[in-house]
Design an enzyme around this catalytic site. Structure first.
Site, PDB file in Angstrom:
ATOM      1  N   ALA A   1       0.840  -1.198   0.000  1.00  9.27           N
ATOM      2  CA  ALA A   1       0.000   0.000   0.000  1.00  9.27           C
ATOM      3  C   ALA A   1       0.871   1.242   0.000  1.00  9.27           C
ATOM      4  CB  ALA A   1      -0.944  -0.022   1.210  1.00  9.27           C
TER       5      ALA A   1
ATOM      6  N   GLN B   1      12.757  -3.668 -10.127  1.00 13.26           N
ATOM      7  CA  GLN B   1      12.201  -4.979 -10.480  1.00 13.26           C
ATOM      8  C   GLN B   1      10.725  -4.853 -10.835  1.00 13.26           C
ATOM      9  OE1 GLN B   1      13.474  -8.768  -8.781  1.00 13.26           O
ATOM     10  NE2 GLN B   1      11.402  -9.032  -7.971  1.00 13.26           N
ATOM     11  N   GLU B   2       9.979  -4.045 -10.090  1.00  9.52           N
ATOM     12  CA  GLU B   2       8.559  -3.860 -10.399  1.00  9.52           C
ATOM     13  C   GLU B   2       8.380  -3.304 -11.813  1.00  9.52           C
ATOM     14  OE1 GLU B   2       4.624  -1.432  -8.767  1.00  9.52           O
ATOM     15  OE2 GLU B   2       6.436  -1.520  -7.552  1.00  9.52           O
TER      16      GLU B   2
END
Length: 375
Positions: A122, A239-240
Site C-alpha cells: 500500500a 524490479q517492479e
C-alpha cells in the site's frame, strides 16, 4: 530459444502454460464479472510451486527472475490480468525477504509460497500518486507498537490480501527520510477495506481502498530500519518496472500473432485482409517494433539476473514497453474492425487493460524524469 532463457525456464513455461489453460482461461471472464479472483486459485498455484519462484528455499522455489518472467509472460499471453501473482511474488515477497528479520520471514513467506497468504503493498493515497515523499499516512510510536492512521487507495490484491506492507510516515518532518514500511495483517482492530473499486480495465483484479484507524502494529512487524522506507522502495522499484516491461513485450507478441491470424482469415471485398499491402505493412511495422522491444527487455532481464539492472534502465524498459503496448494494441484493434470492439474478441479487453501500464509502477512522466537525470 531466446538466449536469456535456459532449459529449466522453458520447462517451467510448459508446466505453467498447462496450469493457465486448465485453471485460469476457462474462468477468467467470470472473475472479471465478479471483480475478484478466488483465493483458491492461489492455493492451487502454490501447491504446484508457481508462487514465490525467486525466493530461496525454504521460503520459495529457489529459482531466479527468469522463472518469474516465464510466469509473467504466460499470464500476459492470455491477458489474464486479474491474476495478481506477480505483485504477490515479485514485489511483496522480495520486500519481506530482503528487509525482513528471520522471524518475519518464517512467519509470512512459507504461507505466501503455499498460496495460503496473499500479499499486497500500500503506497498510493488519495491525492498522492507517484510522489511518495508526500505520503500522509502516519505511524506514531507508542511503546512496543506503532499506531497507524490513514488511507490508501488503488491497492491491487486489496481485497484478497492477508498481509499488507504499508508505507507510513514515522517522522513528520523527515520528508523522504521519514517513511517506514509496516506489515499489517488482516483482522487487526482498526484495519478495514472499502468495496472493490470499479475500473475501466483489469476487471478481475481486486482493487480496493484500505483504511487504518488507530491500528496498533507491533514494532516487530516493521520491515527494516525506521525511516528507511523510501530507500527500500527505490531499490525494489526497478524490479517492479521490469515486470511491467516483460508483460508488455509478451502481450504485444501474443496479440500480434492473433492479429496476423485474424487478418489471414478475414475476407474483405473478395480477398483476405492480410492480402492488402496496407495491412501487411502495418503488421510488418508492428513486428519490427516488437522485436526491438523484445531484445531490449531481454537485455534488461539478463542484467537483472546478474544483479546489474539500474533504475534508469528499468525506467526506460517500463516507459518504452508500456507506450509501445498501448500504441500497437490500438493498431491491432483497428485491424479487427467491429469485432475488435466486442468484449469477447480478446484484443479489445487487452487494449483497455494495457492503459494502466503507463500509470502504475510510477507514471511514465516519472520514468522520463528518471531518465532525464542521467542526461
Amino acid at each position: 530459444m531466446r538466449s536469456v532463457m535456459r532449459e529449466d525456464h522453458e520447462q517451467l513455461r510448459g508446466q505453467f502454460r498447462r496450469f493457465v489453460e486448465a485453471e485460469i482461461v476457462p474462468f477468467h471472464a467470470q472473475w472479471e464479472e465478479d471483480g475478484r479472483v478466488p483465493p483458491a486459485l492461489w492455493a492451487k498455484a502454490g501447491a504446484l510451486g508457481f508462487l514465490c519462484t525467486t525466493l530461496p528455499e525454504p521460503y520459495g522455489q529457489g529459482g531466479d527472475f527468469g522463472h518469474a518472467a516465464v510466469l509473467i509472460e504466460e499470464l500476459a499471453r492470455v491477458n489474464a490480468t486479474g491474476v495478481g501473482f506477480s505483485l504477490h511474488s515479485e514485489v511483496v515477497a522480495p520486500y519481506l525477504h530482503h528487509y525482513g528479520t528471520p522471524a518475519q520471514r518464517e512467519r509470512w513467506l512459507p504461507r505466501m509460497a503455499a498460496g495460503e497468504l496473499i500479499g499486497a503493498i500500500a503506497m498510493t493515497e488519495p491525492g498522492v500518486g507517484s510522489d511518495l515523499k508526500a505520503v500522509r499516512t502516519s505511524a506514531r510510536r507508542e511503546g512496543d507498537a506503532y499506531v497507524l492512521n490513514g488511507q490508501k487507495t488503488y491497492i491491487s490484491n486489496g481485497l484478497n490480501a492477508g498481509l499488507v506492507i504499508v508505507v507510513a510516515r514515522t517522522d513528520p518532518a523527515g520528508g523522504s527520510r521519514g517513511l517506514s514500511l509496516l506489515c499489517v495483517e488482516e483482522g487487526v482492530p482498526g484495519f478495514s477495506r472499502g468495496p472493490a473499486m470499479r475500473k475501466i480495465g483489469l476487471l478481475g483484479q481486486d482493487t480496493a481502498e484500505l483504511f487504518f484507524d488507530e491500528v496498533r502494529v507491533p514494532v516487530s512487524h516493521r520491515l527494516g530500519e525506521e525511516n528507511q522506507g523510501f530507500a527500500y522502495l527505490m531499490h525494489q522499484l526497478a524490479q517492479e518496472r521490469l515486470v511491467i516491461a516483460v508483460r508488455a513485450a509478451a502481450s504485444i507478441e501474443a496479440f500480434l500473432q492473433r492479429t496476423i491470424d485474424f487478418t489471414r482469415d478475414r475476407q474483405v471485398f473478395g480477398q483476405s485482409l492480410f492480402d492488402y499491402q496496407n495491412t501487411r505493412f502495418r503488421l510488418a511495422d508492428a513486428r519490427a517494433q516488437a522485436t526491438m522491444l523484445r531484445v531490449f527487455v531481454d537485455d534488461c532481464l539478463a542484467l537483472h539476473l546478474r544483479g546489474e539492472l539500474d533504475s534508469e534502465r528499468a525506467a526506460m524498459a517500463k516507459l518504452n514497453g508500456s507506450e509501445m503496448q498501448n500504441r500497437l494494441l490500438d493498431e491491432m484493434l483497428q485491424m479487427h474492425g467491429g469485432h475488435g470492439y466486442m468484449a469477447e474478441s480478446g484484443i479489445g479487453r487487452a487494449w483497455v487493460d494495457a492503459r494502466v501500464a503507463r500509470i502504475y509502477g510510477g507514471s511514465n512522466e516519472i520514468m522520463k524524469e528518471i531518465v532525464a537525470r542521467g542526461l
